[in-house]
Design a protein around this motif. Structure first.
Motif, PDB file in Angstrom:
ATOM      1  N   ALA A  40      95.155  67.453  26.922  1.00 26.30           N
ATOM      2  CA  ALA A  40      95.977  66.357  26.392  1.00 26.30           C
ATOM      3  C   ALA A  40      95.368  64.988  26.697  1.00 26.30           C
ATOM      4  CB  ALA A  40      97.384  66.432  26.976  1.00 26.30           C
ATOM      5  N   MET A  41      94.493  64.912  27.693  1.00 26.57           N
ATOM      6  CA  MET A  41      93.890  63.638  28.077  1.00 26.57           C
ATOM      7  C   MET A  41      92.480  63.484  27.500  1.00 26.57           C
ATOM      8  SD  MET A  41      96.237  62.095  29.588  1.00 26.57           S
ATOM      9  CE  MET A  41      95.407  60.678  30.242  1.00 26.57           C
ATOM     10  N   LYS A  42      92.173  64.176  26.406  1.00 23.84           N
ATOM     11  CA  LYS A  42      90.880  64.050  25.742  1.00 23.84           C
ATOM     12  C   LYS A  42      91.022  63.157  24.523  1.00 23.84           C
ATOM     13  CE  LYS A  42      87.159  66.778  23.691  1.00 23.84           C
ATOM     14  NZ  LYS A  42      86.835  65.767  22.723  1.00 23.84           N
ATOM     15  N   LYS A  43      90.018  62.323  24.296  1.00 20.18           N
ATOM     16  CA  LYS A  43      90.042  61.447  23.124  1.00 20.18           C
ATOM     17  C   LYS A  43      89.971  62.272  21.845  1.00 20.18           C
ATOM     18  CE  LYS A  43      87.861  57.645  22.905  1.00 20.18           C
ATOM     19  NZ  LYS A  43      86.933  56.549  22.881  1.00 20.18           N
ATOM     20  N   ARG A  44      90.619  61.781  20.803  1.00 22.71           N
ATOM     21  CA  ARG A  44      90.542  62.461  19.506  1.00 22.71           C
ATOM     22  C   ARG A  44      89.124  62.422  18.967  1.00 22.71           C
ATOM     23  NH1 ARG A  44      94.391  58.966  17.022  1.00 22.71           N
ATOM     24  NH2 ARG A  44      95.451  58.583  18.962  1.00 22.71           N
ATOM     25  N   ASP A  45      88.474  61.251  19.022  1.00 26.11           N
ATOM     26  CA  ASP A  45      87.085  61.104  18.586  1.00 26.11           C
ATOM     27  C   ASP A  45      86.321  60.394  19.696  1.00 26.11           C
ATOM     28  OD1 ASP A  45      84.685  60.778  17.325  1.00 26.11           O
ATOM     29  OD2 ASP A  45      85.421  59.445  15.756  1.00 26.11           O
ATOM     30  N   PRO A  46      85.510  61.113  20.475  1.00 26.92           N
ATOM     31  CA  PRO A  46      84.829  60.498  21.609  1.00 26.92           C
ATOM     32  C   PRO A  46      83.800  59.432  21.221  1.00 26.92           C
ATOM     33  CG  PRO A  46      84.380  62.868  21.529  1.00 26.92           C
ATOM     34  CD  PRO A  46      85.270  62.538  20.384  1.00 26.92           C
ATOM     35  N   ARG A  47      83.357  59.405  19.972  1.00 25.16           N
ATOM     36  CA  ARG A  47      82.346  58.430  19.547  1.00 25.16           C
ATOM     37  C   ARG A  47      82.954  57.130  19.025  1.00 25.16           C
ATOM     38  NH1 ARG A  47      80.490  60.919  22.442  1.00 25.16           N
ATOM     39  NH2 ARG A  47      79.651  62.945  22.156  1.00 25.16           N
ATOM     40  N   ALA A  48      84.270  57.091  18.818  1.00 24.18           N
ATOM     41  CA  ALA A  48      84.912  55.905  18.254  1.00 24.18           C
ATOM     42  C   ALA A  48      85.703  55.161  19.330  1.00 24.18           C
ATOM     43  CB  ALA A  48      85.846  56.313  17.117  1.00 24.18           C
ATOM     44  N   ALA A  49      85.635  53.842  19.284  1.00 18.94           N
ATOM     45  CA  ALA A  49      86.416  53.015  20.201  1.00 18.94           C
ATOM     46  C   ALA A  49      87.862  52.992  19.721  1.00 18.94           C
ATOM     47  CB  ALA A  49      85.851  51.607  20.238  1.00 18.94           C
ATOM     48  N   ASN A  50      88.786  53.184  20.655  1.00 20.64           N
ATOM     49  CA  ASN A  50      90.204  53.194  20.330  1.00 20.64           C
ATOM     50  C   ASN A  50      90.953  52.537  21.485  1.00 20.64           C
ATOM     51  OD1 ASN A  50      92.881  53.727  19.801  1.00 20.64           O
ATOM     52  ND2 ASN A  50      92.533  55.851  19.212  1.00 20.64           N
ATOM     53  N   PRO A  51      91.552  51.364  21.279  1.00 22.54           N
ATOM     54  CA  PRO A  51      92.223  50.687  22.387  1.00 22.54           C
ATOM     55  C   PRO A  51      93.404  51.460  22.960  1.00 22.54           C
ATOM     56  CG  PRO A  51      92.549  49.484  20.327  1.00 22.54           C
ATOM     57  CD  PRO A  51      91.596  50.601  20.047  1.00 22.54           C
ATOM     58  N   GLU A  52      93.967  52.388  22.204  1.00 22.61           N
ATOM     59  CA  GLU A  52      95.069  53.200  22.714  1.00 22.61           C
ATOM     60  C   GLU A  52      94.570  54.249  23.708  1.00 22.61           C
ATOM     61  OE1 GLU A  52      98.389  52.870  22.030  1.00 22.61           O
ATOM     62  OE2 GLU A  52      97.827  51.045  20.965  1.00 22.61           O
ATOM     63  N   GLU A  53      93.315  54.679  23.575  1.00 20.53           N
ATOM     64  CA  GLU A  53      92.783  55.748  24.414  1.00 20.53           C
ATOM     65  C   GLU A  53      91.783  55.260  25.451  1.00 20.53           C
ATOM     66  OE1 GLU A  53      92.973  59.481  21.332  1.00 20.53           O
ATOM     67  OE2 GLU A  53      91.134  58.334  21.398  1.00 20.53           O
ATOM     68  N   ASP A  54      91.167  54.106  25.245  1.00 20.41           N
ATOM     69  CA  ASP A  54      90.131  53.610  26.139  1.00 20.41           C
ATOM     70  C   ASP A  54      90.722  52.732  27.238  1.00 20.41           C
ATOM     71  OD1 ASP A  54      88.210  54.873  24.611  1.00 20.41           O
ATOM     72  OD2 ASP A  54      87.854  53.129  23.364  1.00 20.41           O
ATOM     73  N   TYR A  55      89.949  52.551  28.291  1.00 18.21           N
ATOM     74  CA  TYR A  55      90.365  51.710  29.413  1.00 18.21           C
ATOM     75  C   TYR A  55      90.425  50.259  28.944  1.00 18.21           C
ATOM     76  CZ  TYR A  55      90.260  49.575  34.046  1.00 18.21           C
ATOM     77  OH  TYR A  55      90.548  48.844  35.158  1.00 18.21           O
ATOM     78  N   GLN A  56      91.546  49.606  29.182  1.00 18.60           N
ATOM     79  CA  GLN A  56      91.741  48.217  28.730  1.00 18.60           C
ATOM     80  C   GLN A  56      91.924  47.258  29.903  1.00 18.60           C
ATOM     81  OE1 GLN A  56      91.666  47.100  25.453  1.00 18.60           O
ATOM     82  NE2 GLN A  56      90.853  49.143  25.154  1.00 18.60           N
ATOM     83  N   GLY A  57      91.450  47.617  31.053  1.00 21.02           N
ATOM     84  CA  GLY A  57      91.587  46.739  32.208  1.00 21.02           C
ATOM     85  C   GLY A  57      92.802  47.116  33.038  1.00 21.02           C
TER      86      GLY A  57
END
Length: 125
Positions: free
Chosen positions: A69-86
């Motif tokens: 459940a904690m895996k990105k849908r597309d690991p090659r694409a940047a997604n602010p909902e899934e990536d670290y935002q500070g």
């Protein structure tokens, strides 16, 4: 002189094993293996293994399986909902998703009350 790359060819083995094909857009077996290893190292260095994905963003690798459940849908694409935002919670700033800018805690409170109607520009409070 330009290098001539081999054309795509089908494997003729009994078991279906991906062939390494140079110059193709899709990576072959070893390309996917190295990409998977790179994703695992990225997750380990970014502290996303274990429960770290809850804070540092979702994982790229398949280390925990396909149903993670904690895996990105597309690991090659940047997604602010899934990536670290500070930092969240304990910092001086709150990320505003509507305006896509960081707000100070004071600005966030003013916006919530309706007293801040436009994104801040410069060093305003």
């Amino acid at each position: 002189s330009a290098a001539v790359l081999p054309a795509r060819r089908a494997c003729t083995r009994v078991k279906r094993v991906p062939c390494i094909v140079m110059g193709d857009d899709e990576p072959g077996f070893f390309g996917r293996l190295m990409q998977g290893f790179d994703d695992l190292v990225d997750d380990a260095m970014d502290r996303k293994l274990g429960n770290g994905a809850a804070f540092y963003g979702k994982r790229k690798s398949n280390f925990y399986g396909k149903k993670d459940a904690m895996k990105k849908r597309d690991p090659r694409a940047a997604n602010p909902e899934e990536d670290y935002q500070g930092m969240k919670g304990g910092s001086y700033f709150v990320w505003d998703r509507e305006w896509n800018v960081p707000l100070t805690r004071k600005q966030a409170r003013l916006k919530k009350k309706g007293a801040l109607s436009a994104p801040p520009t410069g060093s305003e409070d």
